[in-house]
Design an enzyme around this catalytic site. Structure first.
Site, short mmCIF file in Angstrom:
data_model
loop_
_atom_site.label_atom_id
_atom_site.label_comp_id
_atom_site.label_asym_id
_atom_site.label_seq_id
_atom_site.Cartn_x
_atom_site.Cartn_y
_atom_site.Cartn_z
N ASP A 1 2.89 37.78 -3.81
CA ASP A 1 1.63 37.03 -3.95
C ASP A 1 1.44 36.70 -5.44
OD1 ASP A 1 -0.87 35.98 -3.34
OD2 ASP A 1 -1.88 37.93 -3.40
N ASP B 1 -4.94 31.27 0.79
CA ASP B 1 -6.29 31.66 1.19
C ASP B 1 -7.04 30.54 1.90
OD1 ASP B 1 -5.60 34.00 0.01
OD2 ASP B 1 -6.70 33.62 -1.85
N GLU C 1 2.19 31.98 -8.67
CA GLU C 1 2.16 30.58 -9.15
C GLU C 1 2.62 30.48 -10.60
OE1 GLU C 1 -0.22 32.18 -7.45
OE2 GLU C 1 0.40 31.22 -5.58
O1 MIG Z 1 -6.71 37.43 -5.86
O2 MIG Z 1 -3.91 40.74 -2.74
O3 MIG Z 1 -3.62 35.06 -1.00
O4 MIG Z 1 -3.56 37.06 0.92
O5 MIG Z 1 -4.96 39.43 0.38
C1 MIG Z 1 -6.47 37.63 -4.50
C2 MIG Z 1 -5.17 40.29 -2.39
C3 MIG Z 1 -5.09 38.18 -4.31
C4 MIG Z 1 -4.50 36.60 -2.60
C5 MIG Z 1 -3.69 36.41 -1.35
C6 MIG Z 1 -4.30 37.23 -0.25
C7 MIG Z 1 -4.34 38.68 -0.65
C8 MIG Z 1 -5.14 38.84 -1.94
N1 MIG Z 1 -4.55 37.99 -2.98
#
Ligand code: MIG
Length: 782
Positions: A404, A483, A407
């Site tokens: 995650d 999200d 980017e």
């Molecule tokens: O700033 O890890 O898209 O699926 O649960 C949020 C916490 C960070 C974004 C992800 C989401 C995940 C969440 N993350």
């Protein structure tokens, strides 16, 4: 901006060289797996002459020659204008290539700001003598539609808007948000039944203005110092997808379990909660494949650690779940906490593995861990190191990794809020600006993870899920769409989003079922789980602060419906796994837009709220609360409602949308292998129970792929073939199934057939007629 001009072109060694006072260029021909490609490459700095690719590899040269203004090679052709430079290819007329920064379209605010700070912009763009950026103008055709571009908001056809490739974490996106997490500079253009493709092999920010600023013209723009374009001739949409995935790579066959049902939440805060969620599934007889650990399993958001109090023993937890067939997947973010004594940080710092700032110091920012630094995945030694760190998870029995925030997302950089929520364009990855490699960060992180897992456990197929990625990401990871929210609008939008990702070469994709942000309710979750049963990646996930949304969260009424959807997913697994194997070989996605198999049908071109699973199943989900019916469009052919057996000709018809189910249609002549729902997929292969659902047709055909569900032992294929003669009413089926002896039940369900006169094999009647196929052959008179 000003036109790119060449004064001459000459063929040498099968390559066309373009020469001019300012610009140089080449047209090169390539071949891979029987597909032909043309590369049009333009540059102006001598050091860019040998520009490579982060994505494309393994191409064989296809010699080109010049004939007048035409470039020709076996199976491909292109017409060139030299001054000003332009080209014609298939249905594409691109009259002009412009050079020079295109301020109103391309430049990020941050760069505009930097440009106002004197010579900083020049520095960002590496002191390009002519400014920077190239834009290719495309003459628009009324009947042309555009698809691809990876993960996007909006509907199926991408024409009429401007799309940017700049991987961005946007946790509250809306129907017109752009860009999102993924960057795929790829277009599939369709004109009538013909199609062509275009891949801009540039990792800098790129912009596709598709008849938005000017309805007569589209623009393909890169802010980088080179223009590196691959043209894909088609001629059918299917050819473009196959060729594009030959060019950028195919997804490896995943382990079977990845296709099961996944349950996630940010976060299940401790081990006790995780066990309780698992119990919830087991008590209610709802299949469950994997539980996911979000960022709170870590100690202080430090990757490659676990919290000693809330998750004291990951290995024991994983082992207990595994004993009942449930896998554990753990999240790994790229941000590394900058903390003395934390070995991941200490080691990375000592070896100089982190991204640096423009003053060549370690770039320090903040994300979940604060302060944080970011590994520089553009370097192979950093990827190797990072991959190797995953031993931590494998030793504790974690089965898959979830990447995650790649980017990469940053909350702060050097003490200030991070513009664009990412690293500054002036950050350095080796000697490259972040501006050049930003879009690659997710791809290269997934690659590090995938390759690490493969090295550490060579006998198993890695499972990696990523949020960010670039063209080719499918070689390393599955993708989810980030999200979304618990809106019917996002339920609806998920389909065109996943369809375009699939056309862009990424077959294993899913959206958070139930929606991530905001509060779901029972009906929404029921509808979403039914649609999700057809997502290649089926995961229910929800965010902090939102209502819990496990299948039973909204009471018995909805639990029933959701359980049915998940069980249906498990029935469908033999077919899904077969399609997954096909995807790994051909690049064709599992979930496909109607036009991919019906390119001649203008009514299929823009359908965003229906999809094909493979070629033979068509789904048409309910997308609004209280909906009792919807209009379904069936393309050419005869179709059978896959639950009721009713027969339909091509065209529109109103379909009921009961809560227990989804409007689903099977193409006449198709045979689809189903199994009985299992609690999970451990030990499921070869399928003990197989029911081939046959939709009668003059020619009948179905395929099943099986192997061990993991590892690299070769697989086997079963084929069901036969035919139905509508005059004599004779049905003939023949099954070639190397695993036949290992099955307890093998039957053909004759969809919509209620009576039978005579059969050469035992048969029985449920809703439909079921013929025993254990003899490998059957004849029946209906
Ligand atoms: O700033 O890890 O898209 O699926 O649960 C949020 C916490 C960070 C974004 C992800 C989401 C995940 C969440 N993350």
């Amino acid at each position: 901006m000003y036109p790119v001009r060449f004064s001459g072109a000459r063929a040498e060694g099968g390559v066309i060289h373009l020469e001019g006072p300012w610009f140089q260029g080449r047209v090169e021909g390539y071949r891979k797996e029987g597909h032909a490609f043309l590369r049009v490459f333009v540059y102006h700095r001598p050091e860019d002459a040998g520009k490579g690719s982060w994505v494309v590899e393994g191409l064989a040269p296809l010699p080109l020659f010049l004939e007048g203004g035409r470039v020709l090679g076996e199976g491909v052709g292109l017409e060139l204008d030299l001054d000003p430079f332009g080209l014609r290819f298939s249905g594409l007329r691109a009259p002009l290539l412009l050079a020079g920064a295109l301020v109103p379209v391309g430049l990020p605010e941050e760069m505009v700001r930097l440009s106002q700070e004197g010579d900083a912009l020049k520095e960002v763009l590496d002191g390009l003598p002519l400014g920077s950026g190239y834009g290719l103008l495309l003459a628009e055709e009324e009947g042309r539609r555009y698809y691809g571009l990876g993960e996007r908001t909006g509907f199926l056809d991408k024409k009429g808007r401007r799309w940017t490739n700049w991987a961005t974490d946007d946790p509250h996106h809306h129907p017109d948000t752009d860009p999102l997490y993924q960057a795929h500079p790829f277009l599939l253009a369709k004109e009538g039944e013909r199609a062509w493709g275009l891949y801009l092999d540039e990792t800098w920010r790129t912009v596709f203005d598709l008849a938005f600023t000017d309805p007569e013209t589209s623009l393909v723009y890169t802010e980088g110092p080179t223009f590196d374009l691959y043209l894909i001739p088609g001629p059918a949409p299917l050819d473009v997808v196959r060729a594009y995935t030959a060019l950028t790579g195919r997804a490896p066959l995943p382990p079977l379990w990845a296709l099961g049902y996944h349950q996630c939440r940010w976060s299940y805060p401790d081990e006790k909660t995780v066990r309780k969620v698992a119990e919830g599934f087991w008590e209610r007889d709802i299949p469950l494949e994997a539980l996911w650990l979000d960022i709170d399993y870590m100690e202080g958001y430090k990757v490659f650690t676990h919290d000693p109090h809330r998750f004291p023993d990951l290995g024991r937890l994983a082992g207990d779940l595994r004993a009942r067939g449930v896998k554990l997947v753990a999240i790994v973010d790229p941000g590394v906490k900058k903390e003395e004594g934390y070995p991941v940080y200490e080691e990375g710092r000592a070896r100089g593995y982190f991204v640096r700032n423009r003053k060549d110091e370690e770039l320090v920012g903040a994300v979940w861990p604060q302060p944080a630094v970011w590994p520089d995945f553009t370097r192979e030694e950093v990827r190797d190191w990072w991959g190797g760190l995953h031993r931590f998870y494998l030793e504790r029995g974690v089965a898959g990794i979830w990447n995650d925030m790649n980017e990469p997302a940053a909350f702060q950089v050097e003490g200030r809020p991070a513009p664009g929520k990412t690293l500054p364009s002036t950050a350095k990855h080796g000697d490259r600006w972040h501006a050049e490699v930003h879009n690659l960060y997710g791809l290269l992180m997934s690659r590090a993870t995938f390759e690490g897992l493969r090295r550490l456990e060579p006998g198993r197929r890695p499972f990696v899920l990523t949020r960010s990625g670039f063209a080719g990401v499918q070689r390393y990871a599955w993708v989810w769409t980030g999200d979304n929210s618990s809106y019917y609008e996002h339920l609806e939008m998920s389909l065109p989003m996943l369809l375009n990702l699939g056309l862009s070469g990424v077959p294993f994709v899913g959206a958070d079922i139930g929606g991530f942000s905001g509060d779901a309710d029972g009906e929404l979750l029921c509808r979403w789980t039914w649609l999700g049963a057809f997502y290649p990646f089926m995961r229910n996930h929800s965010g902090k602060g939102s209502r819990r949304q496990e299948p039973w969260a909204f009471g018995k009424r909805w639990e029933r419906c959701i359980r049915e959807a998940i069980r249906f997913r498990y029935r469908l697994l033999p077919h899904l796994y077969t399609l997954a194997e096909e995807a790994s070989r051909t690049g064709l996605p599992l979930l496909r837009p109607l036009f991919l198999h019906h390119p001649q049908d203008p009514r299929a071109e823009a359908v965003h709220d229906q999809a094909l699973l493979g070629e033979d199943l068509l789904l048409a989900p309910a997308l609004r609360p209280g909906q009792t019916h919807r209009l379904v469009y069936l393309p050419q052919g005869v179709w059978y409602q896959a639950f009721t057996g009713e027969m339909y000709a091509s065209g529109f018809h109103p379909a009921p949308t009961p809560l227990e189910g989804i409007p689903l249609y099977q193409r006449a002549g198709a045979a689809i292998p189903f199994t009985d729902p299992l609690p999970h997929t451990e030990g499921a292969l070869p399928w003990r129970s197989l029911v081939w659902q046959v939709a009668l047709g003059e020619e009948i055909r179905g395929r099943l792929y099986e192997d061990e569900g993991d590892g690299y032992a070769p697989g086997l294929e079963a084929l069901l073939e036969g035919g139905f003669d509508p005059v004599s009413r004779r049905l003939y089926l023949r099954l070639k199934d190397p695993n036949l002896a290992r099955r307890l039940r093998v039957e053909a369900r004759l969809l919509g057939v209620r009576t039978l006169r005579e059969a050469t094999v035992p048969w029985r009647k449920e809703e439909d007629i079921l013929l025993d196929l254990r003899a490998g052959e059957a004849e029946a008179w209906l």
